[in-house]
Design a protein around this motif. Structure first.
Motif, PDB file in Angstrom:
ATOM      1  N   GLU A  75       0.964  -1.248  -0.011  1.00 15.99           N
ATOM      2  CA  GLU A  75       0.076  -0.133   0.107  1.00 15.99           C
ATOM      3  C   GLU A  75       0.946   1.217  -0.133  1.00 15.99           C
ATOM      4  O   GLU A  75       0.499   2.382  -0.547  1.00 15.99           O
ATOM      5  N   THR A  90      -1.458  -2.279  -6.687  1.00 26.59           N
ATOM      6  CA  THR A  90      -2.638  -3.139  -6.426  1.00 26.59           C
ATOM      7  C   THR A  90      -2.324  -4.525  -6.180  1.00 26.59           C
ATOM      8  O   THR A  90      -1.136  -5.191  -6.589  1.00 26.59           O
ATOM      9  N   ARG A  91      -3.357  -5.150  -5.668  1.00 20.03           N
ATOM     10  CA  ARG A  91      -3.155  -6.658  -5.563  1.00 20.03           C
ATOM     11  C   ARG A  91      -3.031  -7.388  -6.749  1.00 20.03           C
ATOM     12  O   ARG A  91      -2.315  -8.391  -7.004  1.00 20.03           O
ATOM     13  N   GLU A  92      -3.804  -6.953  -7.719  1.00 24.05           N
ATOM     14  CA  GLU A  92      -3.588  -7.457  -9.219  1.00 24.05           C
ATOM     15  C   GLU A  92      -2.398  -7.442  -9.660  1.00 24.05           C
ATOM     16  O   GLU A  92      -1.579  -8.465 -10.075  1.00 24.05           O
ATOM     17  N   GLN A  93      -1.458  -6.427  -9.485  1.00 23.12           N
ATOM     18  CA  GLN A  93      -0.113  -6.017  -9.724  1.00 23.12           C
ATOM     19  C   GLN A  93       0.776  -6.999  -9.227  1.00 23.12           C
ATOM     20  O   GLN A  93       1.646  -7.710  -9.687  1.00 23.12           O
ATOM     21  N   GLU A 126      -5.017 -12.071  -7.901  1.00 21.92           N
ATOM     22  CA  GLU A 126      -5.190 -10.754  -6.740  1.00 21.92           C
ATOM     23  C   GLU A 126      -5.869 -11.830  -5.520  1.00 21.92           C
ATOM     24  O   GLU A 126      -5.456 -11.237  -4.337  1.00 21.92           O
TER      25      GLU A 126
END
Length: 294
Positions: free
Chosen positions: A30, A35-38, A47
């Motif tokens: 964070e 992002t979680r996807e990245q 993710e």
């Protein structure tokens, strides 16, 4: 194998360590606005895998953590990298409960680990005496209700598991247990009157422990804040970790961590504690029931 009270064992065991590693990974991600996807793409995953890792719900592959740390800008020369990877190795060690892995459904295994890691356990029970306060005979009767067709050897191992869980209350730094128990649980003759009597006597003894607090929700209280049923709130010693709400269902369980859910159940627990009999009235109330049992 590490037991709940083994000297030198990491506080909270592998579950706590996974949660700590997960919280640190989330903080780093964070802070870098990733992002979680990245992050999932970086470790050739999804993710949802990153979400489970950050919640400490899965074991960690050291390679995945190393790749994430590189993505988050934690260089090989950074001491934080070595510290986190060392925690990962410890977090992947099996907990004491893994020897009962063949008995534990997948949805309950996380709870045993969370319970072992908690510093405060608040619970409301309607049907049974809380598992952490059950006698051997009472626990056996409860297990037999749920596994009536199981062979006796399996029943005994399930009882052993429940008794092993109770050891967390007896260690050098035990968690606090705050239980609100519905009067119905005190009167339901699980295992017969003799088993219930011994259980109630043991419950009175348990209230004398400094880390155990028991309140009774009497019938005459009428409706109350937890009409929806039993629940448990687990709190952990690390401030970075949020409370976890556990709801036991017939064939599964729910783990709630969203702040809104935590607040709702926290408020319900506070109201229960206000509406129930005071802790100093518990022993007298149970003694009155024991006299009725004859």
């Amino acid at each position: 194998m590490t037991s709940p009270t083994q000297p030198g064992a990491p506080v909270g065991g592998p579950t706590m360590l996974r949660m700590l590693v997960g919280a640190q990974l989330r903080r780093l991600r964070e802070e870098r606005a990733i992002t979680r996807e990245q992050a999932g793409y970086e470790i050739r995953s999804s993710e949802s895998k990153i979400s489970r890792m950050e919640l400490g719900r899965v074991s960690f592959r050291p390679r995945d953590v190393a790749d994430l740390l590189t993505l988050y800008g934690i260089a090989a020369s950074d001491p934080e990298r070595d510290r986190l990877l060392a925690l990962v190795r410890k977090a992947n060690e099996p907990g004491w409960w893994h020897r009962y892995g063949d008995l534990l459904p997948s949805w309950f295994q996380p709870y045993v680990g969370l319970e072992s890691a908690a510093s405060l356990i608040r619970t409301y029970e309607v049907q049974f005496i809380p598992g952490l306060l059950q006698t051997t005979a009472y626990a056996r009767a409860v297990v037999q209700l749920g596994y009536e067709r199981a062979p006796s050897a399996e029943i005994e191992r399930r009882v052993d598991l429940r008794l092993a869980r109770q050891q967390i209350l007896l260690g050098d730094s035990p968690p606090r247990l705050w239980a609100v128990i519905d009067e119905a649980a005190l009167r339901r003759p699980i295992g017969g009157v003799a088993v219930l009597r011994a259980q109630l006597e043991a419950l009175v003894e348990a209230t004398r422990r400094p880390n155990v607090q028991v309140q009774i929700m009497p019938f005459h209280a009428g409706g109350h804040a937890a009409v929806g049923g039993a629940f448990t709130i687990l709190r952990f010693p690390e401030e970075a970790l949020s409370d976890v709400i556990y709801l036991d269902l017939l064939t599964s369980a729910l783990y709630l961590e969203r702040q809104h859910d935590v607040d709702v159940y926290g408020e319900a627990m506070e109201r229960l504690c206000l509406e129930a009999l005071r802790p100093d009235q518990t022993a007298d109330f149970i003694d009155a029931i024991l006299k009725e049992l004859g």
